[in-house]
Structures are given as structure tokens and as C-alpha cells.
Design an enzyme around this catalytic site. Structure first.
Site, PDB file in Angstrom:
ATOM      1  N   SER A 188       0.839  -1.194   0.000  1.00 46.14           N
ATOM      2  CA  SER A 188       0.000   0.000   0.000  1.00 46.14           C
ATOM      3  C   SER A 188       0.876   1.246   0.000  1.00 46.14           C
ATOM      4  CB  SER A 188      -0.950  -0.061   1.192  1.00 46.14           C
ATOM      5  OG  SER A 188      -2.089   0.705   0.924  1.00 46.14           O
ATOM      6  N   HIS A 205      -7.216  -5.921   1.336  1.00 50.20           N
ATOM      7  CA  HIS A 205      -6.029  -5.137   1.019  1.00 50.20           C
ATOM      8  C   HIS A 205      -4.831  -5.640   1.831  1.00 50.20           C
ATOM      9  CE1 HIS A 205      -3.894  -1.707  -0.381  1.00 50.20           C
ATOM     10  NE2 HIS A 205      -3.987  -0.960   0.708  1.00 50.20           N
TER      11      HIS A 205
HETATM   12  C1  MCU Z   1      -2.601   2.298  -1.631  1.00 48.00           C
HETATM   13  O1  MCU Z   1      -2.034   3.148  -0.651  1.00 48.00           O
HETATM   14  C2  MCU Z   1      -2.809   4.019   0.143  1.00 48.00           C
HETATM   15  C3  MCU Z   1      -3.654   4.943  -0.691  1.00 48.00           C
HETATM   16  O2  MCU Z   1      -2.812   5.703  -1.550  1.00 48.00           O
HETATM   17  C4  MCU Z   1      -4.430   5.880   0.218  1.00 48.00           C
HETATM   18  O3  MCU Z   1      -5.321   6.691  -0.525  1.00 48.00           O
HETATM   19  C5  MCU Z   1      -5.216   5.130   1.254  1.00 48.00           C
HETATM   20  O4  MCU Z   1      -5.675   6.055   2.186  1.00 48.00           O
HETATM   21  O5  MCU Z   1      -4.364   4.262   1.948  1.00 48.00           O
HETATM   22  C6  MCU Z   1      -3.687   3.292   1.189  1.00 48.00           C
HETATM   23  C7  MCU Z   1      -2.907   2.552   2.218  1.00 48.00           C
HETATM   24  O6  MCU Z   1      -1.769   2.856   2.500  1.00 48.00           O
HETATM   25  O7  MCU Z   1      -3.585   1.635   2.933  1.00 48.00           O
HETATM   26  C8  MCU Z   1      -2.939   0.985   3.995  1.00 48.00           C
END
Ligand code: MCU
Length: 402
Positions: free
Chosen positions: A216, A350
Site C-alpha cells: 500500500s 487489502h
Molecule cells: C494504496 O495506498 C494508500 C492509498 O494511496 C491511500 O489513498 C489510502 O488512504 O491508503 C492506502 C494505504 O496505505 O492503505 C494501507
């Protein structure tokens, strides 16, 4: 005389040859273009045209082209990664805690990386550095002979929200670099951790067989760490989405088609992953002289596995698929296609790695970290339905470089 020389060589200590973060030498590049003078380009820019407009001809042209894109990425998007300062890094190991200290210009910061050694294999072991932590099949990787090191990225540069700007140890050491994004601060920190491993701070870990991973937001960090340090042998970028494996332009197009996708304009509001001036591209990504297919390409010809989740529209699922396919063309041009894998599987939460992707992770780890011969790493698939508009996004040709 000759005999004496041989004896002298033989008693030299067996110090491993230290690698370099960026091995390009003697590059003559056209200057960076100021924001106001950047032309808008709808398609993904041609990875094989240098900034001067000359086409790449030989594989040996790649290191300087790679340097050009790295400079653009840092100048427009991330902030500049500080150059290594010789002699500035020291480290101590206490149990599983590796404390790395970095000094520069009279200032000093320390951070702690936690190290887990594997339960099989023979030292020195290969190791995966997790940005924050690894969200891969860790128990299995430890059983298969790979050490796992947790890099404390939030300590180096905070990423709580938009108020986290300039907070963390990177900014304590380099107060003059305020405005730099968290991603480049983390990439810098990973490089200092690698310096410490090269110095022998982890006697059971092989500095020549290191990987980085993260999921992420930390997957965006893993990509930048692998892209900006050539000592990283394997980069595994997990569900990184926009700002990672996705291309800004294609994410803009998904958004324009009515999808709920994170765009450049949104991400610069949400958090401090990027340099503060990156917000000037917020109206649309077309003025960027590169896109993230080329950020993926910075890892070439080293190894890269891109793992994405088709179920997550917000991450730019179609965008990541398109960008990764475009980026893979760099490996093809360099004659190393099977060093870059793309795996997109949905139907899971996720950052929870499905079993089918663990198999692919193991293959990349076995071949590129453990050095096992004969492992197939031809991985390119999605369970999504994302027709790739090649003429729209990739109107260029991939050269077969000599
Ligand atoms: C995929 O990474 C991020 C994303 O860019 C954000 O918009 C969201 O808030 O969080 C994602 C993340 O890091 O989830 C753990």
C-alpha cells in the site's frame, strides 16, 4: 617479485566489494525543464528517448537514461535524495535490534531496524527489507532461508496525514530539505540501512542479496527504495496503487471515465508522500515528462515483482495493469523480460497476500535472492478485465537494444 605480489594479495582481508546506489558514469544529459515550459503529453512518455530526443541504441545507453528519469522523478515528484556521505554510517546489533546511526554536517540521527533470521539455510542469508514491515508470506519466507528486516519508515518521515510534512528523523538531519516527500526520505533511510549491512553490521546477512518490499503506502516506498538504489537485487511492490505501480495519466483517465480512483490531484491533498511542489501537477498529470511505467523501469535490469489487487478500484487497478505492462517493455528492450513480473489478483482484503501470489513471490525470491537456478519467473496475468489501449498509451516502439 611476481611471487611476492601474489602473497601480498592473498593476505588482504576478504572485504566484500561494496555496491553503488547509482552506477551511471560520464552521462551528458539535456537539462531539466522548468514546470512552466513542460509540454503536455497525453500518452505515457517514450521510455527509450533520452531527454535530448535521441533514441537509445545500446544496452550500455541505459544507465544514463535511467539516471535522467531518476533525476526527473526526484526533481518534480519526490524531492532530491541526499547523496551518501562517506564514513557517516555506523551500526550496532543488540539481539534482533540493529541501530543505525547517520551523521552529517554536525547532526546525527539513529533508527532501529528489527531483524528476524531464517530457520533454514546457511549464513550469510539473503534478506528482504520490509518498508514498515513485510506483508508477504513471511513465515514461509523465513522457513525458506530468507531473513526479514523491518525498516521503521514512519520514524524516518511521518505519514499520518497532510499535517505530517517535514516531521521525522530525515528532517532532523536535513532541516534544509523541508518540502521533500516521505517516500524519498524512506528511500534514503533504506540506503543507509544497506550501508550498515555492507559494513558488516549483520554478519549473518549477505549484503549482495537484498530485497525490498512493502504494501500500500509502504509499497510506494518499496518501489522508490528499489528504484533509487541499485544495490537492491529484488523489489516486490505490493498493492501500491497510485503513486506506486499505477501511472498518473491512466488514473486520471479512469477518474474521467467515472471511476473512484485516486489521482495525483487527490493524493497530494491526502498525505505527504510527495514533495510539496508536486501539487503544481494537481490539475492533471499530462505535463509530467515521465510517468510511473518509467519509475518501475528504474529498477531494470534488476528484478521487480508487481503485485496488485483487481478488486480495489481506488488503487487504480486498470492503471497499474497498463503501467506495469508498459514498464515491462524496458526489461524487454534490455533482454531481461523474465526479471519483471506482474500479478493482479482480486477477491481478498487489502495487503492480504493470496496463496496463488505467494507461489509467485517464492519464485522471484528463489531465483533472485537465493540464486536458485532453473526457476521460472514468467509472471504476467490479471484476473481483471482491462483491455490495454496500446495505441493510446504506448504509441512508441520497444527497441531491441544491442
Ligand atoms: C494504496 O495506498 C494508500 C492509498 O494511496 C491511500 O489513498 C489510502 O488512504 O491508503 C492506502 C494505504 O496505505 O492503505 C494501507
Amino acid at each position: 617479485m611476481r611471487r611476492r605480489l601474489l602473497m601480498a594479495l592473498a593476505v588482504l582481508p576478504a572485504v566484500a566489494q561494496a555496491g553503488v546506489e547509482d552506477g551511471a558514469t560520464g552521462c551528458a544529459s539535456a537539462p531539466l525543464v522548468a514546470y512552466a515550459d513542460l509540454p503536455a503529453t497525453a500518452a505515457l512518455p517514450d521510455p527509450f528517448l533520452s531527454r535530448s530526443g535521441a533514441a537509445l541504441k545500446r544496452k550500455s545507453d541505459w544507465p544514463c537514461r535511467r539516471r535522467e528519469v531518476s533525476q526527473q522523478l526526484q526533481a518534480y515528484e519526490l524531492g532530491e535524495k541526499p547523496a551518501p556521505v562517506p564514513g557517516s554510517v555506523s551500526a550496532t546489533l543488540d539481539g534482533t535490534a540493529l541501530t543505525v546511526t547517520v551523521k552529517d554536517a554536525g547532526r546525527s540521527v539513529s533508527f532501529v531496524a528489527n531483524v528476524q533470521l531464517p530457520s533454514s539455510g546457511t549464513p550469510p542469508y539473503p534478506a528482504l527489507i520490509g518498508i514498515g514491515r513485510s506483508s508477504l508470506n513471511n513465515a514461509e519466507l523465513l522457513q525458506r532461508g530468507v531473513a526479514i528486516i523491518n525498516f521503521p519508515n514512519d520514524d524516518i518521515a511521518q505519514q499520518r496525514n497532510g499535517q505530517s510534512r517535514n516531521l521525522g528523523k530525515f528532517f532532523e538531519l536535513y532541516p534544509q530539505r523541508e518540502g521533500a516527500g516521505a517516500l524519498v526520505a524512506w528511500a534514503w533511510g533504506v540506503s543507509r540501512l544497506i550501508d550498515a549491512i555492507e559494513l558488516g553490521a549483520l554478519p549473518n546477512v549477505d549484503a549482495g542479496r537484498l530485497g525490498v518490499t512493502g504494501c500500500s503506502r509502504n509499497g510506494k516506498g518499496a518501489l522508490m527504495a528499489g528504484a533509487l538504489d541499485e544495490r537492491v537485487a529484488l523489489t516486490i511492490v505490493q498493492e501500491s496503487g497510485s503513486g506506486g505501480a499505477a501511472a498518473w495519466r491512466v488514473s486520471d483517465a479512469q477518474k474521467a471515465a467515472g471511476q473512484n480512483v485516486q489521482t495525483l490531484g487527490q493524493i497530494v491533498q491526502e498525505n505527504v508522500w510527495f514533495r510539496s511542489s508536486f501539487g503544481q501537477f494537481g490539475a492533471g498529470a499530462a505535463k509530467l515528462p515521465y510517468d510511473h511505467h518509467q519509475v518501475l523501469g528504474l529498477v531494470a535490469p534488476r528484478s521487480l515483482l508487481v503485485i496488485e489487487n483487481t478488486s480495489m478500484e481506488w488503487l487504480g487497478n486498470q492503471s497499474a495493469w497498463t503501467a506495469a505492462l508498459a514498464g515491462r517493455e524496458v526489461w524487454t528492450a534490455l533482454g531481461a523480460t523474465d526479471r519483471m513480473g506482474i500479478s493482479q489478483v482480486g477477491g481478498h482484503n487489502h495487503c492480504l497476500l493470496p496463496a496463488s501470489q505467494a507461489v509467485e513471490v517464492n519464485a522471484f525470491v528463489d531465483r533472485f535472492l537465493k540464486g536458485t537456478a532453473g526457476v521460472a519467473t514468467d509472471v504476467v496475468h490479471t484476473d481483471g478485465s482491462f483491455p490495454v489501449e496500446r495505441s493510446r498509451w504506448m504509441p512508441w516502439k520497444t527497441p531491441a537494444l544491442d
